[in-house]
Scaffold this motif. Structure first.
Motif, PDB file in Angstrom:
ATOM      1  N   TRP A 169       1.383   9.634 -11.142  1.00  0.00           N
ATOM      2  CA  TRP A 169       0.135  10.267 -11.566  1.00  0.00           C
ATOM      3  C   TRP A 169       0.352  11.663 -12.147  1.00  0.00           C
ATOM      4  N   ASN A 170       1.252  12.429 -11.577  1.00  0.00           N
ATOM      5  CA  ASN A 170       1.468  13.813 -12.025  1.00  0.00           C
ATOM      6  C   ASN A 170       2.652  13.968 -12.977  1.00  0.00           C
ATOM      7  N   LYS A 171       3.204  12.857 -13.452  1.00  0.00           N
ATOM      8  CA  LYS A 171       4.322  12.954 -14.386  1.00  0.00           C
ATOM      9  C   LYS A 171       3.799  13.292 -15.787  1.00  0.00           C
ATOM     10  N   SER A 172       4.445  14.243 -16.422  1.00  0.00           N
ATOM     11  CA  SER A 172       4.033  14.641 -17.768  1.00  0.00           C
ATOM     12  C   SER A 172       5.255  14.870 -18.634  1.00  0.00           C
ATOM     13  N   MET A 173       5.046  14.877 -19.932  1.00  0.00           N
ATOM     14  CA  MET A 173       6.112  15.130 -20.889  1.00  0.00           C
ATOM     15  C   MET A 173       5.540  15.979 -22.018  1.00  0.00           C
ATOM     16  N   GLY A 200      -3.988   2.820 -18.002  1.00  0.00           N
ATOM     17  CA  GLY A 200      -3.813   1.755 -18.983  1.00  0.00           C
ATOM     18  C   GLY A 200      -3.394   0.441 -18.348  1.00  0.00           C
ATOM     19  N   PHE A 201      -2.480   0.529 -17.375  1.00  0.00           N
ATOM     20  CA  PHE A 201      -2.003  -0.702 -16.741  1.00  0.00           C
ATOM     21  C   PHE A 201      -3.094  -1.337 -15.882  1.00  0.00           C
ATOM     22  N   VAL A 202      -3.853  -0.515 -15.165  1.00  0.00           N
ATOM     23  CA  VAL A 202      -4.946  -1.050 -14.342  1.00  0.00           C
ATOM     24  C   VAL A 202      -5.979  -1.751 -15.221  1.00  0.00           C
ATOM     25  N   ILE A 211       1.507  11.665 -19.269  1.00  0.00           N
ATOM     26  CA  ILE A 211       1.838  10.266 -19.553  1.00  0.00           C
ATOM     27  C   ILE A 211       1.709   9.390 -18.311  1.00  0.00           C
ATOM     28  N   GLY A 212       1.922   9.972 -17.128  1.00  0.00           N
ATOM     29  CA  GLY A 212       1.790   9.197 -15.899  1.00  0.00           C
ATOM     30  C   GLY A 212       0.371   8.701 -15.701  1.00  0.00           C
ATOM     31  N   GLN A 213      -0.596   9.572 -15.899  1.00  0.00           N
ATOM     32  CA  GLN A 213      -1.993   9.184 -15.749  1.00  0.00           C
ATOM     33  C   GLN A 213      -2.385   8.138 -16.793  1.00  0.00           C
ATOM     34  N   TYR A 214      -1.925   8.339 -18.028  1.00  0.00           N
ATOM     35  CA  TYR A 214      -2.221   7.372 -19.084  1.00  0.00           C
ATOM     36  C   TYR A 214      -1.666   5.987 -18.733  1.00  0.00           C
ATOM     37  N   VAL A 256       0.839  -1.209   0.000  1.00  0.00           N
ATOM     38  CA  VAL A 256       0.000   0.000   0.000  1.00  0.00           C
ATOM     39  C   VAL A 256       0.867   1.249   0.000  1.00  0.00           C
ATOM     40  N   LEU A 257       1.897   1.274   0.843  1.00  0.00           N
ATOM     41  CA  LEU A 257       2.761   2.452   0.930  1.00  0.00           C
ATOM     42  C   LEU A 257       3.520   2.684  -0.376  1.00  0.00           C
ATOM     43  N   ILE A 258       4.073   1.605  -0.934  1.00  0.00           N
ATOM     44  CA  ILE A 258       4.823   1.739  -2.181  1.00  0.00           C
ATOM     45  C   ILE A 258       3.894   2.142  -3.333  1.00  0.00           C
ATOM     46  N   SER A 259       2.703   1.564  -3.375  1.00  0.00           N
ATOM     47  CA  SER A 259       1.751   1.898  -4.439  1.00  0.00           C
ATOM     48  C   SER A 259       1.296   3.346  -4.328  1.00  0.00           C
ATOM     49  N   ALA A 260       1.057   3.803  -3.089  1.00  0.00           N
ATOM     50  CA  ALA A 260       0.627   5.190  -2.886  1.00  0.00           C
ATOM     51  C   ALA A 260       1.716   6.155  -3.339  1.00  0.00           C
ATOM     52  N   ALA A 261       2.975   5.808  -3.014  1.00  0.00           N
ATOM     53  CA  ALA A 261       4.089   6.675  -3.408  1.00  0.00           C
ATOM     54  C   ALA A 261       4.302   6.650  -4.915  1.00  0.00           C
ATOM     55  N   ALA A 262       4.152   5.460  -5.516  1.00  0.00           N
ATOM     56  CA  ALA A 262       4.431   5.327  -6.947  1.00  0.00           C
ATOM     57  C   ALA A 262       3.315   5.886  -7.819  1.00  0.00           C
ATOM     58  N   PHE A 263       2.067   5.630  -7.424  1.00  0.00           N
ATOM     59  CA  PHE A 263       0.933   6.030  -8.255  1.00  0.00           C
ATOM     60  C   PHE A 263       0.243   7.305  -7.757  1.00  0.00           C
ATOM     61  N   GLY A 264       0.628   7.788  -6.598  1.00  0.00           N
ATOM     62  CA  GLY A 264      -0.030   8.931  -6.000  1.00  0.00           C
ATOM     63  C   GLY A 264       0.401  10.265  -6.595  1.00  0.00           C
ATOM     64  N   PRO A 265       0.019  11.362  -5.922  1.00  0.00           N
ATOM     65  CA  PRO A 265       0.297  12.707  -6.448  1.00  0.00           C
ATOM     66  C   PRO A 265       1.774  13.044  -6.552  1.00  0.00           C
TER      67      PRO A 265
END
Length: 568
Positions: A533-537, A549-551, A542-545, A520-529
């Protein structure tokens, strides 16, 4: 024909010898357990191996980069981050070892056939991708150590990069090729990795001992306080940076607050990512499978992770954080000079320092369209991304500048080489699992050569300091770690996959609390804000996509498994 028969006989003899060695080791373990705790621990120490291989991965350029910037940005306040992440990693790797040794099967195939094929494929390809990407900053860091700390090389920079990179690749390839050559080859491989990891730890411990007990620039109280976790570090500036913000004019205070928090979040997440990467979760099961270990080696596997991975990691990274904190936290070093009461970029500073400071200043001027005052100039100097060559100052007072550069440089070089070697080895495991090849054979050795992507580092990695690039890479790689954690939580609890070997009673409850908490902690850190989730290019999220997509893909994989089981 006779030659072929001779080859077969030789191979059979080698296999028989390996089986005999395994039987002897297993009997040693059983005898030691019957004798008592001291005898068991002594036997465990003499037979350790996979945990040290994990150290060979985690004590690399990413860990060094993260630890350096943790110290630069947060002083000793951030000592807790890498240790908490590593403890969660030890829990998950221990669970992976339990599953592997209890089932005696490939965990990739178990996840693919019994849990969810998308999770299995994601785990394998994420591990391989992480290897191909993360190997590049290891070359950059090794090159930096050789040319800047040790001072070797030619006058031509391009020639330097080509020749040194090829030499590093040749050495690491030679080490990797000793793997899988029977008992002697395995023992040689283990010895080399242990020697390299030990050199890393001793090097950075020497730096910290000098800082704490000779210079006394950091107290033991500050160090112990830094091991206390604090979630506010993700949202509030700490240490000298937090104090400096209070001196900045109100009109620009919000700008600098945002800059500091952005850097803190990046460094904190990268530190957690490099403590245990997704490729480490792939390394652990196949390194113990290659040894032929079984259920009787489960206690040894956990002990090995604690002594061979956790302890060296805690010692080495803590020492680097302490060195960085003492040298740079809240200290502009020689980045600035004072001219008639006004701070300016020091023209005598290194080219890298001038470049980094100028970038920070230009960005601030472009966004707010007004010059910086002295307090802002100090803040800008505090945020410079430091390279490895600067940290030798922590040793110079004890052994002199020349020897300090050599000692620190060799420690950094050992980090880079050990990680390159392990990433090559894991690439071979990935290839073998995907195509069904035996481990340690010709196909495995060919697969390790995928690590040659590292030779492209000076084409791909351009500009900035090598350690900071490694930290950014770690943030991206962190996205994939929950895939492995979720997969092994499901596998650990699967009656279909584990059968009678599934843990029962209170032990299962304890394991699940630890595993699910870590996941839970690792997932929250990896997929959280603060993570993917907030990574973009280029403005594209792209982070949200990726997360969505993976889920979706994982859910489709689960539907496939449900349909498959109903047919069975």
């Amino acid at each position: 024909m006779n030659a072929n028969i001779d080859n077969v006989d030789t191979q059979n003899t080698s296999n028989d010898a390996e089986n005999d060695t395994l039987a002897v080791d297993e009997q040693r373990l059983l005898t030691a357990k019957q004798t008592g705790l001291f005898a068991t621990l002594k036997t465990y120490l003499s037979m350790s191996g996979p945990g040290w291989l994990q150290s060979g991965i985690t004590l690399g350029g990413g860990s060094l980069a993260s630890a350096l910037f943790l110290g630069v940005v947060g002083g000793t306040h951030f000592l807790w981050v890498q240790i908490v992440a590593m403890l969660m990693g030890v829990v998950m790797l221990s669970a992976i070892a339990y599953v592997t040794l209890s089932s005696g099967q490939s965990p990739y195939k178990l996840i693919r056939d019994q849990i969810n094929p998308v999770l299995a494929w994601g785990w394998l390809f994420a591990s391989l991708l992480a290897n191909l990407i993360w190997v590049m900053p290891q070359y950059a860091l090794s090159y930096s150590a050789i040319t800047e700390n040790i001072g070797l090389g030619f006058e031509n920079e391009l020639l330097n990069k080509i020749v040194i990179s090829l030499l590093i690749f040749a050495f690491c390839t030679a080490v990797v090729m000793t793997y899988g050559q029977g008992g002697k080859g395995q023992r040689l491989f283990d010895f080399l990795i242990k020697a390299i990891v030990s050199a890393i730890v001793i090097t950075f411990m020497a730096v910290s001992i000098k800082i704490v007990f000779v210079d006394k620039s950091i107290s033991l109280g500050e160090i112990f306080a830094g091991y206390v976790p604090n979630i506010n570090h993700f949202s509030e500036p700490v240490g000298a940076l937090g104090e400096q913000i209070q001196h900045i004019p109100d009109a620009v205070k919000a700008y600098w607050h945002a800059q500091v928090i952005d850097i803190q979040q990046t460094v904190l997440i990268a530190a957690a990512a490099f403590a245990v990467g997704v490729n480490m979760t792939f390394m652990m099961p196949y390194s113990i499978i290659a040894r032929g270990w079984n259920k009787n080696f489960r206690g040894l596997a956990v002990f090995d992770l604690a002594t061979g991975m956790l302890i060296p990691f805690v010692l080495a990274t803590s020492c680097v954080v302490i060195a960085a904190a003492a040298t740079f936290h809240g200290n502009p070093q020689n980045a600035l000079i004072e001219n008639e009461g006004i701070y300016e970029v020091n023209p005598n500073a290194s080219k890298k320092v001038q470049t980094e400071l100028t970038k920070i200043i230009d960005k601030r001027v472009a966004e707010l369209n007004e010059p910086l005052d002295n307090e802002e100039m100090l803040m800008a100097a505090y945020l410079i991304k430091r390279d490895t060559g600067s940290f030798t100052k922590a040793l110079e007072g004890v052994v002199g500048p020349t020897l300090a550069n050599w000692i620190f440089g060799l420690g950094i070089l050992a980090m880079g080489i050990s990680t390159i070697t392990m990433l090559m080895l894991i690439s071979g495991f990935c290839v073998c699992e995907f195509f069904g090849f035996p481990h340690g054979g010709k196909q495995h050795k060919m697969g390790t050569l995928l690590g040659a992507t590292g030779l492209l580092w000076f084409v791909v990695w351009t500009g900035g300091s090598a350690p900071y690039l490694a930290a950014i890479t770690g943030t991206i790689g962190f996205i994939f770690l929950p895939t492995a954690y979720i997969s092994f939580c499901l596998l650990f609890n699967s009656k279909r996959a584990m059968g009678d070997n599934r843990v029962k009673g209170k032990k299962r409850v304890i394991w699940n609390v630890l595993m699910i908490g870590s996941t839970v902690l690792i997932s929250a850190a990896a997929f959280g804000p603060y993570g993917a989730w907030n990574k973009s290019m280029g403005g594209l999220p792209i982070g949200q996509y990726f997360v969505i997509g993976f889920v979706v893909a994982a859910l489709l994989g689960q539907l496939y498994m449900i349909k498959k089981r109903s047919k069975d």
